[in-house]
Design an enzyme around this catalytic site. Sequence first.
Site, PDB file in Angstrom:
ATOM      1  N   ALA A 174       0.568  -0.873  -0.032  1.00 19.54           N
ATOM      2  CA  ALA A 174      -0.046   0.041   0.400  1.00 19.54           C
ATOM      3  C   ALA A 174       0.740   1.134  -0.078  1.00 19.54           C
ATOM      4  CB  ALA A 174      -1.123   0.386   1.533  1.00 19.54           C
ATOM      5  N   ASP A 175       2.186   1.438   1.165  1.00 20.96           N
ATOM      6  CA  ASP A 175       2.994   2.026   0.962  1.00 20.96           C
ATOM      7  C   ASP A 175       3.561   2.733  -0.694  1.00 20.96           C
ATOM      8  OD1 ASP A 175       3.206   0.372   2.951  1.00 20.96           O
ATOM      9  OD2 ASP A 175       4.607   1.948   3.828  1.00 20.96           O
ATOM     10  N   ALA A 176       3.233   2.294  -1.906  1.00 21.98           N
ATOM     11  CA  ALA A 176       3.868   2.790  -3.266  1.00 21.98           C
ATOM     12  C   ALA A 176       3.019   3.773  -3.074  1.00 21.98           C
ATOM     13  CB  ALA A 176       3.669   1.077  -3.739  1.00 21.98           C
ATOM     14  N   LEU A 177       1.097   3.241  -3.506  1.00 22.97           N
ATOM     15  CA  LEU A 177       0.683   3.850  -4.076  1.00 22.97           C
ATOM     16  C   LEU A 177       0.929   6.277  -3.297  1.00 22.97           C
ATOM     17  CD1 LEU A 177      -2.535   1.847  -3.787  1.00 22.97           C
ATOM     18  CD2 LEU A 177      -0.882   2.099  -5.854  1.00 22.97           C
ATOM     19  N   TYR A 178       1.226   5.517  -2.201  1.00 25.72           N
ATOM     20  CA  TYR A 178       1.902   7.388  -2.090  1.00 25.72           C
ATOM     21  C   TYR A 178       3.095   7.223  -2.517  1.00 25.72           C
ATOM     22  CZ  TYR A 178       2.805  11.711   0.786  1.00 25.72           C
ATOM     23  OH  TYR A 178       3.466  12.887   0.888  1.00 25.72           O
TER      24      TYR A 178
END
Length: 383
Positions: free
Chosen positions: A165-169
């Site tokens: 999920a972090d990659a989406l930021y």
Amino acid sequence: MKRKLLLSALLVAIAGLTAGARAQNKEQAKVQAIICKVNNYWQTNNPAEVRSFWDNAAYHTGNMEVYKLLNDKQMLDYSVRWAEHNQWKGATEPDPAKWKYKNYGEGQDYVLFGDWQICFQTFIDLYQLEMGNQRLQPSNVKIQRALEVMGYEADSKVHDYWWWADALYMVMPVMTKMYKLTGDKKYLDKLYENICYSDSIMLDKETGLYFRDGKYVYPKHKTANGKKDFWARGDGWVLAGLAKVLQDMPQDYVRQPFFVEKYQNLARGVKKLQQREGYWTRSMMDPQQAPGPETSGTAFFCYGMLWGVNNGYLSKAEFGPVIEKAWRYLSMTALQKDGKVGYVQPIGERAIPGQKVDANSQANFGVGAFLLAACEYYRYLGK
């Protein structure tokens, strides 16, 4: 007589507007003082000359927002020093045949791993501040590596880059910034292609929320109480990332409604799980998994919702009370007297039972999230 009554009513209305403006300016001045206190504390106690990995880069996304709001050259210089220290690069491996991304890695060969790409958000911003609307200069050192790396990713045939999920930021906003920088729609198309893969492995369609990655999908993984385990900072990354995407994505882009719907669904899913005190617990749906406040997720949520209200994507009537409670927590509990931002869960990927998070728990990415929220709250007060 009627004229006197109308004139009297008009004067009362003007007096009311003037008093309202004064109160508004006073509240904005308080928020500005908080922004300066927090950022001065961080920059005084932490050198700019650190690596361009995700945690430091996340701070700089907040610092750049402070500069855009306050035009404070000290803040700008701090990010420039960081960029120059890293030679305007993320991971530095020169040979594309050796570039990796499929699992976690901090080595210089993990060029396509999102944790090494978030730095390009700030590098692109700094380039555009310097160059304005001048013709793109691909050889400029500020963007040369970003063009090389992100151009390679946009042209590649694979789409499984964003598996957590972090990659989406970390990377979604890089893609929209690359579009604005180059005018090339391939970055928007690759953004859509990549997030569709992310959705296929970690989006919970029932709630609109994201599991941190495939390991945490329910019912394969549950909290100790048998509930879905949504990690606050993970979903905070996504909501904030989507806000940044919509900020730079053209409204006539064919996939823009897809991102709007996703953003609004996520915001409503997040809103339902806010605690009475204004924060979100680390495991959003199960407060008992890791009780107590957590600042980084709360700040990213606050920023994401504020941006939506400020830009007409979310209703103030619906989200205003949530925002006010979140800001009260951030400014009165998370913020310490000396300017430290506390209650930030350390680097990790889930809510860990028994992990200590207190007023002294500060981290670079948490400060960045706080600054994003504070800057957007300042604008919110001015609406």
